[in-house]
Design an enzyme around this catalytic site. Structure first.
Site, PDB file in Angstrom:
ATOM      1  N   GLY A 151       9.360  -8.890 -17.588  1.00 51.79           N
ATOM      2  CA  GLY A 151       8.364  -8.004 -16.981  1.00 51.79           C
ATOM      3  C   GLY A 151       8.873  -7.420 -15.691  1.00 51.79           C
ATOM      4  O   GLY A 151       9.817  -7.934 -15.095  1.00 51.79           O
ATOM      5  N   PRO A 156       9.120  -6.331 -11.730  1.00 48.90           N
ATOM      6  CA  PRO A 156       8.959  -7.217 -10.569  1.00 48.90           C
ATOM      7  C   PRO A 156       7.489  -7.319 -10.160  1.00 48.90           C
ATOM      8  O   PRO A 156       6.761  -6.327 -10.211  1.00 48.90           O
ATOM      9  CB  PRO A 156       9.763  -6.518  -9.473  1.00 48.90           C
ATOM     10  CG  PRO A 156      10.681  -5.602 -10.169  1.00 48.90           C
ATOM     11  CD  PRO A 156      10.042  -5.236 -11.459  1.00 48.90           C
ATOM     12  N   THR A 187       5.079  -8.940 -11.664  1.00 43.61           N
ATOM     13  CA  THR A 187       4.065  -9.050 -12.713  1.00 43.61           C
ATOM     14  C   THR A 187       3.653 -10.504 -12.963  1.00 43.61           C
ATOM     15  O   THR A 187       2.969 -10.794 -13.922  1.00 43.61           O
ATOM     16  CB  THR A 187       4.547  -8.425 -14.037  1.00 43.61           C
ATOM     17  OG1 THR A 187       5.897  -8.829 -14.235  1.00 43.61           O
ATOM     18  CG2 THR A 187       4.451  -6.932 -14.016  1.00 43.61           C
ATOM     19  N   GLY A 188       4.116 -11.398 -12.128  1.00 44.40           N
ATOM     20  CA  GLY A 188       3.620 -12.773 -12.220  1.00 44.40           C
ATOM     21  C   GLY A 188       4.466 -13.710 -13.052  1.00 44.40           C
ATOM     22  O   GLY A 188       3.953 -14.700 -13.572  1.00 44.40           O
ATOM     23  N   LYS A 189       5.768 -13.415 -13.191  1.00 47.83           N
ATOM     24  CA  LYS A 189       6.632 -14.292 -14.007  1.00 47.83           C
ATOM     25  C   LYS A 189       6.798 -15.652 -13.336  1.00 47.83           C
ATOM     26  O   LYS A 189       6.633 -16.691 -13.976  1.00 47.83           O
ATOM     27  CB  LYS A 189       8.003 -13.634 -14.219  1.00 47.83           C
ATOM     28  CG  LYS A 189       7.905 -12.304 -14.935  1.00 47.83           C
ATOM     29  CD  LYS A 189       9.247 -11.679 -15.159  1.00 47.83           C
ATOM     30  CE  LYS A 189       9.935 -11.226 -13.904  1.00 47.83           C
ATOM     31  NZ  LYS A 189       9.283 -10.119 -13.196  1.00 47.83           N
ATOM     32  N   THR A 190       7.105 -15.625 -12.056  1.00 49.88           N
ATOM     33  CA  THR A 190       7.268 -16.882 -11.331  1.00 49.88           C
ATOM     34  C   THR A 190       5.950 -17.651 -11.317  1.00 49.88           C
ATOM     35  O   THR A 190       5.923 -18.870 -11.466  1.00 49.88           O
ATOM     36  CB  THR A 190       7.720 -16.602  -9.883  1.00 49.88           C
ATOM     37  OG1 THR A 190       8.724 -15.608  -9.919  1.00 49.88           O
ATOM     38  CG2 THR A 190       8.250 -17.824  -9.218  1.00 49.88           C
ATOM     39  N   HIS A 199       2.196  24.553   0.870  1.00 50.16           N
ATOM     40  CA  HIS A 199       2.966  23.835  -0.149  1.00 50.16           C
ATOM     41  C   HIS A 199       2.051  22.862  -0.913  1.00 50.16           C
ATOM     42  O   HIS A 199       1.989  22.881  -2.144  1.00 50.16           O
ATOM     43  CB  HIS A 199       4.110  23.079   0.548  1.00 50.16           C
ATOM     44  CG  HIS A 199       5.018  22.346  -0.376  1.00 50.16           C
ATOM     45  ND1 HIS A 199       6.288  22.779  -0.656  1.00 50.16           N
ATOM     46  CD2 HIS A 199       4.850  21.213  -1.098  1.00 50.16           C
ATOM     47  CE1 HIS A 199       6.849  21.948  -1.510  1.00 50.16           C
ATOM     48  NE2 HIS A 199       5.996  20.976  -1.779  1.00 50.16           N
ATOM     49  N   GLU A 200       1.323  22.064  -0.157  1.00 49.60           N
ATOM     50  CA  GLU A 200       0.451  21.079  -0.807  1.00 49.60           C
ATOM     51  C   GLU A 200      -0.686  21.767  -1.563  1.00 49.60           C
ATOM     52  O   GLU A 200      -1.059  21.334  -2.653  1.00 49.60           O
ATOM     53  CB  GLU A 200      -0.123  20.088   0.221  1.00 49.60           C
ATOM     54  CG  GLU A 200       0.916  19.190   0.883  1.00 49.60           C
ATOM     55  CD  GLU A 200       1.784  18.422  -0.112  1.00 49.60           C
ATOM     56  OE1 GLU A 200       1.280  18.079  -1.197  1.00 49.60           O
ATOM     57  OE2 GLU A 200       2.976  18.210   0.186  1.00 49.60           O
ATOM     58  N   ASP A 255      10.206  17.288  -4.892  1.00 50.94           N
ATOM     59  CA  ASP A 255       9.612  17.893  -6.095  1.00 50.94           C
ATOM     60  C   ASP A 255      10.698  18.317  -7.066  1.00 50.94           C
ATOM     61  O   ASP A 255      10.605  18.076  -8.268  1.00 50.94           O
ATOM     62  CB  ASP A 255       8.814  19.154  -5.727  1.00 50.94           C
ATOM     63  CG  ASP A 255       7.717  18.841  -4.728  1.00 50.94           C
ATOM     64  OD1 ASP A 255       7.282  17.682  -4.712  1.00 50.94           O
ATOM     65  OD2 ASP A 255       7.337  19.762  -3.981  1.00 50.94           O
TER      66      ASP A 255
HETATM   67  P1  ADP Z   1       7.635 -11.937 -10.414  1.00 53.36           P
HETATM   68  O1  ADP Z   1       8.222 -13.300 -10.498  1.00 53.36           O
HETATM   69  O2  ADP Z   1       7.242 -11.384 -11.757  1.00 53.36           O
HETATM   70  O3  ADP Z   1       8.413 -10.947  -9.627  1.00 53.36           O
HETATM   71  P2  ADP Z   1       5.596 -13.299  -8.978  1.00 53.36           P
HETATM   72  O4  ADP Z   1       5.237 -14.307  -9.985  1.00 53.36           O
HETATM   73  O5  ADP Z   1       6.437 -13.761  -7.850  1.00 53.36           O
HETATM   74  O6  ADP Z   1       6.255 -12.048  -9.646  1.00 53.36           O
HETATM   75  O7  ADP Z   1       4.253 -12.658  -8.449  1.00 53.36           O
HETATM   76  C1  ADP Z   1       4.057 -12.391  -7.097  1.00 53.36           C
HETATM   77  C2  ADP Z   1       2.612 -12.553  -6.721  1.00 53.36           C
HETATM   78  O8  ADP Z   1       1.798 -11.612  -7.367  1.00 53.36           O
HETATM   79  C3  ADP Z   1       2.030 -13.874  -7.090  1.00 53.36           C
HETATM   80  O9  ADP Z   1       2.307 -14.855  -6.145  1.00 53.36           O
HETATM   81  C4  ADP Z   1       0.543 -13.568  -7.165  1.00 53.36           C
HETATM   82  O10 ADP Z   1      -0.028 -13.647  -5.896  1.00 53.36           O
HETATM   83  C5  ADP Z   1       0.508 -12.140  -7.608  1.00 53.36           C
HETATM   84  N1  ADP Z   1       0.217 -12.017  -9.040  1.00 53.36           N
HETATM   85  C6  ADP Z   1       1.021 -11.480  -9.977  1.00 53.36           C
HETATM   86  N2  ADP Z   1       0.409 -11.485 -11.193  1.00 53.36           N
HETATM   87  C7  ADP Z   1      -0.779 -12.073 -11.026  1.00 53.36           C
HETATM   88  C8  ADP Z   1      -1.857 -12.387 -11.914  1.00 53.36           C
HETATM   89  N3  ADP Z   1      -1.807 -12.114 -13.204  1.00 53.36           N
HETATM   90  N4  ADP Z   1      -2.940 -12.986 -11.394  1.00 53.36           N
HETATM   91  C9  ADP Z   1      -2.995 -13.266 -10.094  1.00 53.36           C
HETATM   92  N5  ADP Z   1      -2.021 -13.001  -9.204  1.00 53.36           N
HETATM   93  C10 ADP Z   1      -0.924 -12.404  -9.645  1.00 53.36           C
END
Ligand code: ADP
Length: 651
Positions: free
Chosen positions: A244, A246, A248-251, A467-468, A542
């Site tokens: 996923g 960066p 997106t909550g992998k860690t 422009h805008e 642009d």
């Molecule tokens: P990754 O490892 O994908 O780069 P992380 O797991 O480090 O991302 O996510 C960073 C932070 O984003 C988490 O500590 C959390 O606070 C927040 N986060 C990401 N996804 C979620 C989720 N599904 N629900 C709640 N918090 C989330």
């Protein structure tokens, strides 16, 4: 990696790394100083004062002060002064050694070219002396103190060794393994969450991602009760890849697995394997798996696995990284080495699964992939709710409305928005966080800090406003462009002004939508052209965006008629660094022509729209000059209601 992760202390490794390393530095310093002192001392004690033959002859020999001479190795003559003569003023410094004791000699020395000449000169100088008054001469071979000799070559080696240990220590502490000695160089230093000290994150802390969670829960259940699976003959996957973007909550997901399963959890980042020296990475992989096997059932989590798992042999030869390859080979070997039911499960995270070596993805290794996409509106709403919980909110704050304003935000971005909003509210000394604070936070995150202090001349401001307004009018009049939310001419970060669109949640973009967004992107420059009959550098962003999009349309998405349904997109990334294009020169020319045509057409469309709506363009630009920020409602009052987009059903 989240900050919470970092806060968890390593349970292995040294208890207080900072004091350890401090005292080790002190030891090195003392060693270093000691060696220098010894060196200094030796050179002081062994050294008699150097003189010349003439000095010796005039001041010592003829005055009868010399007691004896010692010729060493036929090149140096050590001079011993008679004890009585030492009392003379001129021998004051030579009479005592550096510690203040009586100096037994040699007191002086001088060099000679050859023994024969020396003897002849001595004979001549003492010609008129009585035979018994003549100074005695001894000859010695290699009369030097042996340990001085030994030390003179040992000391530099010792110095080098101390320096090397110092450097190694700095190196290993610089790679996140603070406080490890050089003998632990080939060992891994994962963060370990043991039983009882498991991470506090649970599945409840992860909002959305129900499918991914179901898959992961299965692993947790296996670790808790493997019999339930093994008695039916089922094998649990050895490796699970979390894929996923960066943030997106992998860690977070991996930590939740550890939190729920209650088994030891070894967490390490891919980059921690790689060191300057070949073989270290492989040995760290071995060490990590050994540690995990000893504590099985357990989980190994390798964050950013793409740093070691990239396709082998892909890099150009100048960039080849043997160390990375040998680390990867070791990882592959280790994953083959343990049976499916040994109880060690490897979780890995990456945002570039397409660049991973196919060997890593084959069955038996990371055969299960869990995709964590950027959250959709509902998921964002759920994530917002998780992060809004600890905040003190104004009752009017509506999570759903805020989440609708944040398309494309990742979980980490949302966590950031919530924190930023709280900071903004605190700065304004508010009692609770209001909706406007969230909008300010979103703005700040999207385009860097607002810089009200940036100085812009009135003439420049006028150009920016037109422009805008150009972008705004073109996108407003085109049915398929993204809906406009707000136009601003307050500088944000690098850009001088901005139009804010609300991209729709969609997975497919049609050709007309692409055309319209190209025209909208060129609206700014076209407006400058029409109003001022002059164009400026302000359209750089642009033009870059439009050119990239046009090339993508032609070369990757098959949206150009002349090129047809051909895509030169390379999802494996293997040819990323290649200098060779996957198409012929003739095709390259057609691509360039097609791109040019697309841009010209988009420009033409923008021109027609702006010329036929000149009044509206001027009105909006003037409103912008006056208010700096104009919202959707005001735009609507100037430009009229936007033509509703026809609903297109794509099957
Ligand atoms: P990754 O490892 O994908 O780069 P992380 O797991 O480090 O991302 O996510 C960073 C932070 O984003 C988490 O500590 C959390 O606070 C927040 N986060 C990401 N996804 C979620 C989720 N599904 N629900 C709640 N918090 C989330």
């Amino acid at each position: 990696m989240s900050s919470e992760n970092k806060k968890q202390k390593k349970s292995e490794s040294v208890s207080n790394p900072s004091s350890w390393s401090l005292s080790s530095y002190r030891i090195y310093l003392i060693l270093f100083l000691a060696i220098i002192l010894i060196y200094f001392f030796i050179s002081m004690t062994s050294g008699a004062k150097e003189i010349t033959w003439d000095q010796f002859k005039k001041e010592m020999l003829l005055s009868g002060d010399a007691a004896k001479l010692n010729v060493i190795n036929k090149e140096t003559v050590n001079v011993y002064i008679k004890p009585d003569s030492l009392k003379k003023e001129k021998y004051k410094t030579a009479a005592k050694d550096i510690l203040g004791n009586i100096n037994r000699g040699p007191h002086y020395y001088f060099h000679i070219g050859s023994v024969e000449i020396f003897e002849k000169n001595l004979e001549e100088a003492q010609a008129q002396f009585d035979e018994n008054k003549k100074t005695t001469v001894q000859y010695t071979n290699g009369e030097t103190i042996w340990w001085i000799n030994v030390l003179s070559w040992l000391a530099p080696i010792l110095l080098l060794a101390v320096f090397w240990i110092f450097i190694m220590n700095r190196l290993s502490s610089g790679t996140g393994s603070m406080g490890r000695s050089i003998f632990d160089f080939g060992k891994s230093s994962p963060e370990i969450y043991e039983k009882g000290k498991v991470s506090a994150v649970t599945f409840k802390d992860i909002a959305g991602y129900d499918e991914a969670k179901t898959e992961v829960i299965e692993i947790v259940e296996f670790l808790k009760q493997p019999e339930n699976f093994t008695k039916l003959g089922a094998k649990i996957p050895k490796g699970i890849l979390l894929v996923g973007a960066p943030g997106t909550g992998k860690t977070l997901m991996a930590k939740a697995v550890a939190g729920e399963a209650g088994v030891p959890f070894f967490s390490l980042s891919g980059s921690e394997f790689i060191e300057m020296f070949v073989g270290v990475g492989a040995s760290r992989v071995r060490d990590l798996f050994n540690k995990a096997k000893q504590k099985a059932p357990s989980i190994i989590f390798i964050d950013e696995i793409d740093t070691i798992g990239r396709v082998r042999g892909k890099a150009l030869s100048i960039q080849a990284n043997d160390e990375r390859e040998s680390t990867l080979n070791q990882l592959l070997a280790e994953m083959d080495g343990f049976g499916p039911n040994t109880g060690v499960i490897v979780l890995a995270a990456t945002n570039r699964a397409d660049t991973l070596d196919p060997a890593l993805l084959r069955p038996g290794r990371f055969d299960r992939h869990i995709h964590l996409n950027l959250p959709n509106k509902q998921e964002r709403n759920a994530i917002f709710k998780v992060h809004l919980k600890p905040l003190l909110l104004d009752p009017l704050v509506d999570a759903e409305y805020i989440s609708s304003q944040t398309p494309g935000f990742s979980g980490a971005d949302i966590a950031n928005v919530c924190n930023e909003a709280a900071l903004i509210a605190a700065r304004k000394k508010k009692k609770a966080i209001e909706t406007q604070d969230f909008f300010d936070a979103i703005e700040r995150i999207v385009s860097g800090l607002e810089k009200k202090s940036k100085i812009i001349s009135p003439a420049e401001k006028k150009i920016i406003a037109f422009h805008e307004a150009g972008h705004a009018v073109v996108s407003w009049m085109l049915k398929n462009a993204d809906p406009l939310q707000k136009v601003s001419i307050i500088p944000h970060g690098k850009s001088l002004g901005a139009s804010w669109y609300l991209p729709e949640e969609r997975q497919i973009i049609t050709r007309t939508q692409f055309y319209d967004s190209l025209s909208a992107a060129l609206g700014g420059r076209t407006a400058e052209e029409i109003v001022f009959k002059e164009i400026s550098s302000g359209a750089l962003d642009d033009l870059e965006k439009a050119t990239k999009q046009a090339y993508m349309m032609v070369t990757q998405l098959g949206l150009s008629e002349k090129i047809g349904n051909i895509s030169f997109y390379d999802s494996t990334g293997i040819n990323e660094n290649s200098f060779q294009k996957p198409y012929s020169e003739a095709t390259g020319q057609i691509i360039d022509e097609e791109v040019k045509k697309l841009i010209e057409n988009a420009h033409e469309t923008a021109k027609i729209i702006l010329e036929s709506n000149r009044g509206k363009l001027d009105a909006l630009a003037n409103l912008l000059l006056q208010k700096e920020v104009v919202y959707k409602k005001e735009i609507e009052s100037v430009l009229g209601k936007r033509a509703v987009k026809e609903e297109k059903v794509l099957v």
